[in-house]
Design an enzyme around this catalytic site. Structure first.
Site, PDB file in Angstrom:
ATOM      1  N   ASP A 150     -43.191  34.835   7.443  1.00  0.00           N
ATOM      2  CA  ASP A 150     -42.465  34.047   8.442  1.00  0.00           C
ATOM      3  C   ASP A 150     -42.034  32.706   7.844  1.00  0.00           C
ATOM      4  O   ASP A 150     -42.770  32.119   7.045  1.00  0.00           O
ATOM      5  CB  ASP A 150     -43.397  33.812   9.648  1.00  0.00           C
ATOM      6  CG  ASP A 150     -42.625  33.384  10.887  1.00  0.00           C
ATOM      7  OD1 ASP A 150     -41.378  33.401  10.863  1.00  0.00           O
ATOM      8  OD2 ASP A 150     -43.284  33.026  11.875  1.00  0.00           O
ATOM      9  N   ASN A 196     -38.557  31.901   6.714  1.00  0.00           N
ATOM     10  CA  ASN A 196     -37.354  31.818   5.869  1.00  0.00           C
ATOM     11  C   ASN A 196     -36.265  30.973   6.524  1.00  0.00           C
ATOM     12  O   ASN A 196     -35.589  30.180   5.850  1.00  0.00           O
ATOM     13  CB  ASN A 196     -36.737  33.211   5.648  1.00  0.00           C
ATOM     14  CG  ASN A 196     -37.601  34.123   4.816  1.00  0.00           C
ATOM     15  OD1 ASN A 196     -38.517  33.668   4.162  1.00  0.00           O
ATOM     16  ND2 ASN A 196     -37.302  35.402   4.843  1.00  0.00           N
ATOM     17  N   GLY A 197     -36.082  31.192   7.841  1.00  0.00           N
ATOM     18  CA  GLY A 197     -35.002  30.489   8.555  1.00  0.00           C
ATOM     19  C   GLY A 197     -35.227  28.986   8.523  1.00  0.00           C
ATOM     20  O   GLY A 197     -34.318  28.210   8.178  1.00  0.00           O
ATOM     21  N   ARG A 198     -36.448  28.569   8.847  1.00  0.00           N
ATOM     22  CA  ARG A 198     -36.751  27.120   8.858  1.00  0.00           C
ATOM     23  C   ARG A 198     -36.649  26.525   7.457  1.00  0.00           C
ATOM     24  O   ARG A 198     -36.187  25.409   7.266  1.00  0.00           O
ATOM     25  CB  ARG A 198     -38.161  26.883   9.438  1.00  0.00           C
ATOM     26  CG  ARG A 198     -38.175  26.886  10.956  1.00  0.00           C
ATOM     27  CD  ARG A 198     -39.569  27.029  11.479  1.00  0.00           C
ATOM     28  NE  ARG A 198     -40.059  28.385  11.328  1.00  0.00           N
ATOM     29  CZ  ARG A 198     -41.330  28.751  11.413  1.00  0.00           C
ATOM     30  NH1 ARG A 198     -42.245  27.836  11.626  1.00  0.00           N
ATOM     31  NH2 ARG A 198     -41.680  30.008  11.276  1.00  0.00           N
ATOM     32  N   TRP A 199     -37.075  27.280   6.469  1.00  0.00           N
ATOM     33  CA  TRP A 199     -37.006  26.818   5.076  1.00  0.00           C
ATOM     34  C   TRP A 199     -35.558  26.504   4.713  1.00  0.00           C
ATOM     35  O   TRP A 199     -35.255  25.469   4.122  1.00  0.00           O
ATOM     36  CB  TRP A 199     -37.574  27.906   4.160  1.00  0.00           C
ATOM     37  CG  TRP A 199     -37.662  27.535   2.707  1.00  0.00           C
ATOM     38  CD1 TRP A 199     -38.713  26.946   2.075  1.00  0.00           C
ATOM     39  CD2 TRP A 199     -36.652  27.752   1.705  1.00  0.00           C
ATOM     40  NE1 TRP A 199     -38.424  26.769   0.740  1.00  0.00           N
ATOM     41  CE2 TRP A 199     -37.162  27.258   0.493  1.00  0.00           C
ATOM     42  CE3 TRP A 199     -35.382  28.319   1.730  1.00  0.00           C
ATOM     43  CZ2 TRP A 199     -36.444  27.310  -0.695  1.00  0.00           C
ATOM     44  CZ3 TRP A 199     -34.659  28.365   0.541  1.00  0.00           C
ATOM     45  CH2 TRP A 199     -35.195  27.853  -0.653  1.00  0.00           C
ATOM     46  N   HIS A 211     -33.519  33.956   3.633  1.00  0.00           N
ATOM     47  CA  HIS A 211     -33.938  35.347   3.405  1.00  0.00           C
ATOM     48  C   HIS A 211     -33.777  35.729   1.926  1.00  0.00           C
ATOM     49  O   HIS A 211     -34.580  36.476   1.381  1.00  0.00           O
ATOM     50  CB  HIS A 211     -33.132  36.294   4.285  1.00  0.00           C
ATOM     51  CG  HIS A 211     -33.420  36.117   5.755  1.00  0.00           C
ATOM     52  ND1 HIS A 211     -34.689  35.930   6.241  1.00  0.00           N
ATOM     53  CD2 HIS A 211     -32.603  36.087   6.841  1.00  0.00           C
ATOM     54  CE1 HIS A 211     -34.649  35.800   7.555  1.00  0.00           C
ATOM     55  NE2 HIS A 211     -33.395  35.887   7.944  1.00  0.00           N
ATOM     56  N   GLU A 246     -38.218  43.803  17.552  1.00  0.00           N
ATOM     57  CA  GLU A 246     -37.605  42.735  18.351  1.00  0.00           C
ATOM     58  C   GLU A 246     -36.543  41.989  17.530  1.00  0.00           C
ATOM     59  O   GLU A 246     -35.479  41.644  18.053  1.00  0.00           O
ATOM     60  CB  GLU A 246     -38.676  41.742  18.844  1.00  0.00           C
ATOM     61  CG  GLU A 246     -39.661  42.324  19.867  1.00  0.00           C
ATOM     62  CD  GLU A 246     -40.696  43.302  19.281  1.00  0.00           C
ATOM     63  OE1 GLU A 246     -40.982  43.232  18.053  1.00  0.00           O
ATOM     64  OE2 GLU A 246     -41.201  44.150  20.045  1.00  0.00           O
ATOM     65  N   LEU A 289     -46.778  50.206  -1.708  1.00  0.00           N
ATOM     66  CA  LEU A 289     -46.144  49.032  -1.119  1.00  0.00           C
ATOM     67  C   LEU A 289     -45.416  49.475   0.147  1.00  0.00           C
ATOM     68  O   LEU A 289     -44.466  50.254   0.079  1.00  0.00           O
ATOM     69  CB  LEU A 289     -45.155  48.410  -2.119  1.00  0.00           C
ATOM     70  CG  LEU A 289     -44.321  47.242  -1.590  1.00  0.00           C
ATOM     71  CD1 LEU A 289     -45.200  46.075  -1.134  1.00  0.00           C
ATOM     72  CD2 LEU A 289     -43.344  46.748  -2.652  1.00  0.00           C
ATOM     73  N   ARG A 317     -50.522  35.237   7.293  1.00  0.00           N
ATOM     74  CA  ARG A 317     -49.290  34.896   8.013  1.00  0.00           C
ATOM     75  C   ARG A 317     -48.838  33.505   7.605  1.00  0.00           C
ATOM     76  O   ARG A 317     -49.574  32.519   7.778  1.00  0.00           O
ATOM     77  CB  ARG A 317     -49.485  34.931   9.526  1.00  0.00           C
ATOM     78  CG  ARG A 317     -48.185  34.559  10.233  1.00  0.00           C
ATOM     79  CD  ARG A 317     -48.171  34.743  11.718  1.00  0.00           C
ATOM     80  NE  ARG A 317     -46.796  34.541  12.177  1.00  0.00           N
ATOM     81  CZ  ARG A 317     -46.236  35.146  13.188  1.00  0.00           C
ATOM     82  NH1 ARG A 317     -46.919  35.997  13.918  1.00  0.00           N
ATOM     83  NH2 ARG A 317     -44.974  34.903  13.515  1.00  0.00           N
ATOM     84  N   ARG A 368     -50.170  33.905  15.602  1.00  0.00           N
ATOM     85  CA  ARG A 368     -50.131  35.091  16.456  1.00  0.00           C
ATOM     86  C   ARG A 368     -49.912  36.329  15.597  1.00  0.00           C
ATOM     87  O   ARG A 368     -49.580  36.237  14.420  1.00  0.00           O
ATOM     88  CB  ARG A 368     -49.078  34.953  17.548  1.00  0.00           C
ATOM     89  CG  ARG A 368     -47.694  34.633  17.059  1.00  0.00           C
ATOM     90  CD  ARG A 368     -46.679  34.619  18.203  1.00  0.00           C
ATOM     91  NE  ARG A 368     -45.436  34.046  17.752  1.00  0.00           N
ATOM     92  CZ  ARG A 368     -45.007  32.810  18.044  1.00  0.00           C
ATOM     93  NH1 ARG A 368     -45.719  32.021  18.813  1.00  0.00           N
ATOM     94  NH2 ARG A 368     -43.861  32.367  17.571  1.00  0.00           N
ATOM     95  N   SER A 423     -47.891  39.130  16.548  1.00  0.00           N
ATOM     96  CA  SER A 423     -46.494  39.596  16.608  1.00  0.00           C
ATOM     97  C   SER A 423     -46.326  41.098  16.392  1.00  0.00           C
ATOM     98  O   SER A 423     -45.437  41.529  15.654  1.00  0.00           O
ATOM     99  CB  SER A 423     -45.633  38.817  15.593  1.00  0.00           C
ATOM    100  OG  SER A 423     -45.599  37.459  15.921  1.00  0.00           O
TER     101      SER A 423
HETATM  102  C1  FPP Z   1     -39.223  36.024  10.024  1.00  0.00           C
HETATM  103  O1  FPP Z   1     -39.079  34.644   9.883  1.00  0.00           O
HETATM  104  C2  FPP Z   1     -38.767  36.727   8.810  1.00  0.00           C
HETATM  105  C3  FPP Z   1     -37.817  37.671   8.796  1.00  0.00           C
HETATM  106  C4  FPP Z   1     -37.150  38.151  10.045  1.00  0.00           C
HETATM  107  C5  FPP Z   1     -37.355  38.289   7.520  1.00  0.00           C
HETATM  108  C6  FPP Z   1     -38.336  38.337   6.382  1.00  0.00           C
HETATM  109  C7  FPP Z   1     -37.639  38.887   5.205  1.00  0.00           C
HETATM  110  C8  FPP Z   1     -37.911  38.597   3.923  1.00  0.00           C
HETATM  111  C9  FPP Z   1     -39.031  37.742   3.493  1.00  0.00           C
HETATM  112  C10 FPP Z   1     -37.067  39.195   2.844  1.00  0.00           C
HETATM  113  C11 FPP Z   1     -37.430  40.618   2.737  1.00  0.00           C
HETATM  114  C12 FPP Z   1     -36.710  41.252   1.648  1.00  0.00           C
HETATM  115  C13 FPP Z   1     -37.055  42.419   1.133  1.00  0.00           C
HETATM  116  C14 FPP Z   1     -36.301  42.921  -0.003  1.00  0.00           C
HETATM  117  C15 FPP Z   1     -38.198  43.218   1.648  1.00  0.00           C
HETATM  118  P1  FPP Z   1     -37.687  33.907   9.930  1.00  0.00           P
HETATM  119  O2  FPP Z   1     -37.072  34.058   8.598  1.00  0.00           O
HETATM  120  O3  FPP Z   1     -36.935  34.388  11.084  1.00  0.00           O
HETATM  121  O4  FPP Z   1     -38.042  32.398   9.957  1.00  0.00           O
HETATM  122  P2  FPP Z   1     -38.083  31.293  11.085  1.00  0.00           P
HETATM  123  O5  FPP Z   1     -39.267  31.621  11.940  1.00  0.00           O
HETATM  124  O6  FPP Z   1     -38.255  30.054  10.279  1.00  0.00           O
HETATM  125  O7  FPP Z   1     -36.786  31.307  11.838  1.00  0.00           O
END
Ligand code: FPP
Length: 231
Positions: A17, A19-22, A34, A64, A130, A179, A185, A187
């Site tokens: 979890d 990636n978006g905030r990062w 991502h 979801e 994996l 996590r 949580r 999820s």
């Molecule tokens: C949830 O947090 C994360 C996801 C919906 C995507 C996770 C995907 C990856 C780590 C890449 C996977 C790639 C492969 C090749 C398996 P969020 O990114 O929505 O973050 P946020 O809670 O900060 O918005």
């Protein structure tokens, strides 16, 4: 770097979890997060394998998420997944790892479904595992498992039947679930399998997770007394 101590960990799982905030904290679109997240996924999946963990499960997309994320974000995630699956065909023999996409494949794009089938078939001979959860929900997985057992003619279902009918069939239950991303949580992740899993929650966002922090999580795991309901 501290030494990894993974000898008591047969199965390690990750809720990836943040990636978006990062990305947003850098003024970049979520898709950029991502892309970085996928690089970290590749690096850390390999690290876990190198330190002797036989099974790794990662949560890439929930049921979801598939309903609620934009088309652009889903398209970006599917491209990353396809790139990974293509590369996994080459790296699987060296890593001795079978790749499995857990979750409901039916709503995924046809070309992605085709690639999943090929990679799962071609890598099925390898010994480590994996699992990548895509359009995955723990409740959905249990319902699909039970329906499969009914379709196979079972009239009385045991825990062992469900264990083996789940998408993770053949894997031991996760010893620890890490996590990232500040949320405390579950999820809908590995609901059945996590009955006695240890959890490690960290504020670190997924793209910032390092081998060093995995080692710290393993040390934390080793310091816990797992009682499995005993005294
Ligand atoms: C949830 O947090 C994360 C996801 C919906 C995507 C996770 C995907 C990856 C780590 C890449 C996977 C790639 C492969 C090749 C398996 P969020 O990114 O929505 O973050 P946020 O809670 O900060 O918005």
């Amino acid at each position: 770097m501290s030494q990894p101590n993974a000898q008591n960990v047969r199965h390690l799982a990750f809720i990836m979890d943040g990636n978006g905030r990062w990305a947003q904290s850098r003024g970049m679109p979520r898709e950029f997060g991502h892309k970085e997240g996928a690089k970290v996924f590749r690096r850390l999946a390999e690290y876990c394998s190198d330190i002797g963990i036989g099974c790794v499960t990662t949560y890439a997309l929930s049921t979801e998420n598939l309903k609620n994320r934009s088309r652009a974000e889903l398209a970006a995630l599917f491209i990353l997944l396809k790139e990974y699956l293509k590369d996994a065909m080459v790296t699987a023999p060296k890593n001795d790892t079978q790749v499995k996409i857990i979750g409901d494949h039916s709503p995924l794009p046809a070309d992605l479904r085709e690639m999943i089938k090929t990679v799962e078939r071609e890598t099925s001979i390898y010994h480590k595992r994996l699992n990548i959860a895509v359009n995955y929900g723990g409740r959905d997985e249990i319902v699909r498992a039970v329906n499969r057992l009914i379709a196979d003619g079972h009239t009385h279902i045991t825990e062992e039947d469900i264990d083996s009918a789940l998408d993770t069939g053949g894997c031991p239950p996760p010893d620890m679930i890490i996590r990232t991303g500040c949320e405390i949580r579950v999820s809908n992740f590995l609901l059945w399998q996590s009955a006695y899993s240890e959890y490690y929650f960290t504020d670190t966002l997924w793209p910032d997770l390092t081998e060093e922090e995995i080692n710290r999580a393993l040390d934390d795991f080793n310091s816990r007394h797992r009682r499995f309901g005993g005294a």
